[in-house]
Design a protein around this motif. Structure first.
Motif, PDB file in Angstrom:
ATOM      1  N   ILE A 210       0.471  -1.083   0.240  1.00  0.00           N
ATOM      2  CA  ILE A 210      -0.396  -0.345  -0.176  1.00  0.00           C
ATOM      3  C   ILE A 210       0.623   1.349   0.067  1.00  0.00           C
ATOM      4  O   ILE A 210       0.466   2.165  -0.339  1.00  0.00           O
ATOM      5  N   SER A 211       2.098   1.600   0.407  1.00  0.00           N
ATOM      6  CA  SER A 211       2.944   2.290   0.775  1.00  0.00           C
ATOM      7  C   SER A 211       3.740   3.009  -0.478  1.00  0.00           C
ATOM      8  O   SER A 211       3.922   4.272  -0.334  1.00  0.00           O
ATOM      9  N   GLN A 212       3.514   2.160  -0.977  1.00  0.00           N
ATOM     10  CA  GLN A 212       4.107   2.787  -2.452  1.00  0.00           C
ATOM     11  C   GLN A 212       3.402   2.395  -3.814  1.00  0.00           C
ATOM     12  O   GLN A 212       3.955   3.345  -3.926  1.00  0.00           O
ATOM     13  N   VAL A 213       2.325   2.868  -3.462  1.00  0.00           N
ATOM     14  CA  VAL A 213       1.194   3.156  -4.597  1.00  0.00           C
ATOM     15  C   VAL A 213       0.210   4.317  -3.653  1.00  0.00           C
ATOM     16  O   VAL A 213      -0.944   4.468  -4.542  1.00  0.00           O
ATOM     17  N   ALA A 214       0.296   4.416  -2.435  1.00  0.00           N
ATOM     18  CA  ALA A 214      -0.880   5.438  -2.181  1.00  0.00           C
ATOM     19  C   ALA A 214      -1.205   6.886  -2.701  1.00  0.00           C
ATOM     20  O   ALA A 214      -2.033   6.872  -3.091  1.00  0.00           O
ATOM     21  N   PRO A 215       0.161   6.842  -3.382  1.00  0.00           N
ATOM     22  CA  PRO A 215       0.406   8.472  -3.800  1.00  0.00           C
ATOM     23  C   PRO A 215      -0.633   8.419  -5.344  1.00  0.00           C
ATOM     24  O   PRO A 215      -1.438   9.614  -5.684  1.00  0.00           O
ATOM     25  N   GLN A 216      -0.375   7.338  -5.760  1.00  0.00           N
ATOM     26  CA  GLN A 216      -0.336   7.740  -7.226  1.00  0.00           C
ATOM     27  C   GLN A 216      -2.160   6.649  -7.237  1.00  0.00           C
ATOM     28  O   GLN A 216      -2.899   7.378  -7.979  1.00  0.00           O
ATOM     29  N   ILE A 217      -2.532   5.824  -5.724  1.00  0.00           N
ATOM     30  CA  ILE A 217      -3.778   6.023  -5.693  1.00  0.00           C
ATOM     31  C   ILE A 217      -4.860   7.372  -5.464  1.00  0.00           C
ATOM     32  O   ILE A 217      -5.754   7.814  -5.729  1.00  0.00           O
ATOM     33  N   LYS A 218      -4.108   7.954  -4.571  1.00  0.00           N
ATOM     34  CA  LYS A 218      -4.733   9.176  -4.413  1.00  0.00           C
ATOM     35  C   LYS A 218      -4.831  10.484  -5.451  1.00  0.00           C
ATOM     36  O   LYS A 218      -5.854  10.700  -5.276  1.00  0.00           O
ATOM     37  N   ALA A 219      -3.545  10.108  -6.669  1.00  0.00           N
ATOM     38  CA  ALA A 219      -3.831  10.419  -7.238  1.00  0.00           C
ATOM     39  C   ALA A 219      -4.948  11.018  -8.039  1.00  0.00           C
ATOM     40  O   ALA A 219      -5.140  11.387  -9.638  1.00  0.00           O
ATOM     41  N   GLY A 220      -5.068   8.823  -8.506  1.00  0.00           N
ATOM     42  CA  GLY A 220      -6.069   8.980  -9.214  1.00  0.00           C
ATOM     43  C   GLY A 220      -5.325   8.436 -10.295  1.00  0.00           C
ATOM     44  O   GLY A 220      -5.964   8.104 -11.490  1.00  0.00           O
ATOM     45  N   THR A 221      -4.045   7.805 -10.617  1.00  0.00           N
ATOM     46  CA  THR A 221      -3.516   7.631 -11.712  1.00  0.00           C
ATOM     47  C   THR A 221      -3.266   5.847 -11.744  1.00  0.00           C
ATOM     48  O   THR A 221      -3.160   5.972 -12.770  1.00  0.00           O
ATOM     49  N   LEU A 222      -3.905   5.592 -10.799  1.00  0.00           N
ATOM     50  CA  LEU A 222      -3.668   4.202 -10.179  1.00  0.00           C
ATOM     51  C   LEU A 222      -5.280   3.951  -9.871  1.00  0.00           C
ATOM     52  O   LEU A 222      -5.290   4.493  -8.597  1.00  0.00           O
ATOM     53  N   ARG A 223      -5.686   2.766  -9.858  1.00  0.00           N
ATOM     54  CA  ARG A 223      -7.186   2.148  -9.462  1.00  0.00           C
ATOM     55  C   ARG A 223      -6.882   1.404  -8.475  1.00  0.00           C
ATOM     56  O   ARG A 223      -6.531   0.174  -9.145  1.00  0.00           O
ATOM     57  N   ALA A 224      -7.248   1.591  -7.448  1.00  0.00           N
ATOM     58  CA  ALA A 224      -7.578   0.580  -6.056  1.00  0.00           C
ATOM     59  C   ALA A 224      -8.213  -0.712  -6.416  1.00  0.00           C
ATOM     60  O   ALA A 224      -9.464  -0.162  -6.170  1.00  0.00           O
ATOM     61  N   LEU A 225      -8.151  -1.818  -6.749  1.00  0.00           N
ATOM     62  CA  LEU A 225      -9.542  -2.586  -6.973  1.00  0.00           C
ATOM     63  C   LEU A 225     -10.238  -3.525  -5.790  1.00  0.00           C
ATOM     64  O   LEU A 225     -11.378  -3.737  -4.639  1.00  0.00           O
TER      65      LEU A 225
END
Length: 327
Positions: A210-225
């Motif tokens: 989670i810590s490694q993609v939290a910024p991208q999830i927050k920015a909307g550049t990756l989608r968490a399923l």
């Protein structure tokens, strides 16, 4: 006659245990000013390294020893772990290991130690939840939609990982096993290039801490399923679990454990486990744990061996299923 022999055997066993403990206490007294060395068999900057350095100050205060954290990298953690298991049994050399410890016996043909018999499990500090993320070009917004897409497009999805036999690889392999979908595995040399290609569309999905993609999830550049753990993560409370998402037997996370060489007396392991418990609630550790999205376990030496053994069985099954090998 048998009862007498049994009593004699028990007496000898107790005497040996008391002798070992007293010898250790004497050694500790003579080593009072010497530092405790915590070997991290992974690179500086890794989650395990961050946790080791965060708990070290409070662990040192609790044990009365200065603590030195040392990274010994190589062969997926084998080189550092070899130093831990071969260290003197004086309690001055410990190790902070991860799930790789129970993965390596399956992906390497030979390793210079037994992952269970040659260690003393002291404490399982925390688990490291991972999250299933997809790039925005993939037309799915839930695990249910992902599975339907995969079944309608067999073999067309690529899932990335941090390398063959890595925790992230096995997290994806477990999803394949539990759902029967057909995906291709693409191994990377670490999570940095994996995340870059995931956002670029070279791979469509991945399990990542989670810590490694939290910024991208927050920015909307990756989608968490979905998150991999049985309960939702405090770091992503709005993201459902894999179980909630229709994969009822899916449960997977990485973990961090403190170990020593085999043969540490139980009172010593108990005292170090208590020191870990104290260290985990220190301000230094709390900040790292929150920032990394970790879940504190703090399983002590009474339960840690069974935990590690069950993880060994689970991961070896996944390694065999995946066919991953590194030598």
């Amino acid at each position: 006659m048998r009862a007498h022999s049994l009593r004699e055997a028990i007496s000898l066993s107790l005497a040996a245990a008391l002798l070992a403990t007293s010898l250790f206490a004497a050694a500790q007294s003579s080593n009072a000013d010497r530092p405790i060395r915590i070997v991290v068999p992974l690179a500086a900057g890794s989650t395990v390294d961050a946790v080791a350095r965060a708990v070290a100050p409070a662990f040192g205060r609790a044990t009365g020893h200065p603590v030195v954290v040392e990274n010994v990298v190589g062969a997926g953690g084998i080189q550092g772990t070899a130093q831990i298991v071969k260290a003197p049994k004086d309690g001055l050399t410990l190790g902070m290991v991860s799930s790789n410890h129970v993965i390596n016996p399956g992906i390497y043909k030979t390793i210079p130690y037994d992952s269970m018999k040659d260690i003393t499990p002291i404490a399982v500090l925390a688990t490291v939840p991972v999250v299933l993320v997809v790039n925005n070009a993939l037309p799915v917004k839930s695990v249910k939609e992902l599975l339907a897409y995969a079944k309608g497009n067999p073999g067309k999805l690529n899932y990335g990982s941090a390398g063959n036999g890595s925790v992230l690889h096995l997290a994806g392999e477990l999803m394949v096993s539990e759902t029967g979908i057909d995906m291709k595995h693409v191994p990377y040399r670490g999570t940095g290039p994996l995340i870059t290609d995931l956002m670029g569309g070279q791979v469509q999905l991945a399990f990542v801490s989670i810590s490694q993609v939290a910024p991208q999830i927050k920015a909307g550049t990756l989608r968490a399923l979905a998150v991999s753990t049985p309960a939702r993560s405090a770091a992503l409370p709005e993201v459902p679990t894999m179980m909630e998402s229709g994969v009822p037997r899916y449960s997977f996370d990485a973990w961090i454990a403190l170990i020593g060489p085999a043969g540490l007396p139980k009172p010593v392991a108990d005292s170090y486990a208590a020191a870990v418990q104290e260290a985990l609630v220190s301000p230094e550790a709390r900040n790292v744990i929150t920032g990394q999205g970790l879940t504190v376990l703090n399983t002590g030496p009474d339960l840690a061996p069974a935990f590690l053994q069950s993880e060994l069985v689970k991961h070896q099954k996944l390694v065999k299923q995946s066919g991953a090998t590194l030598d």
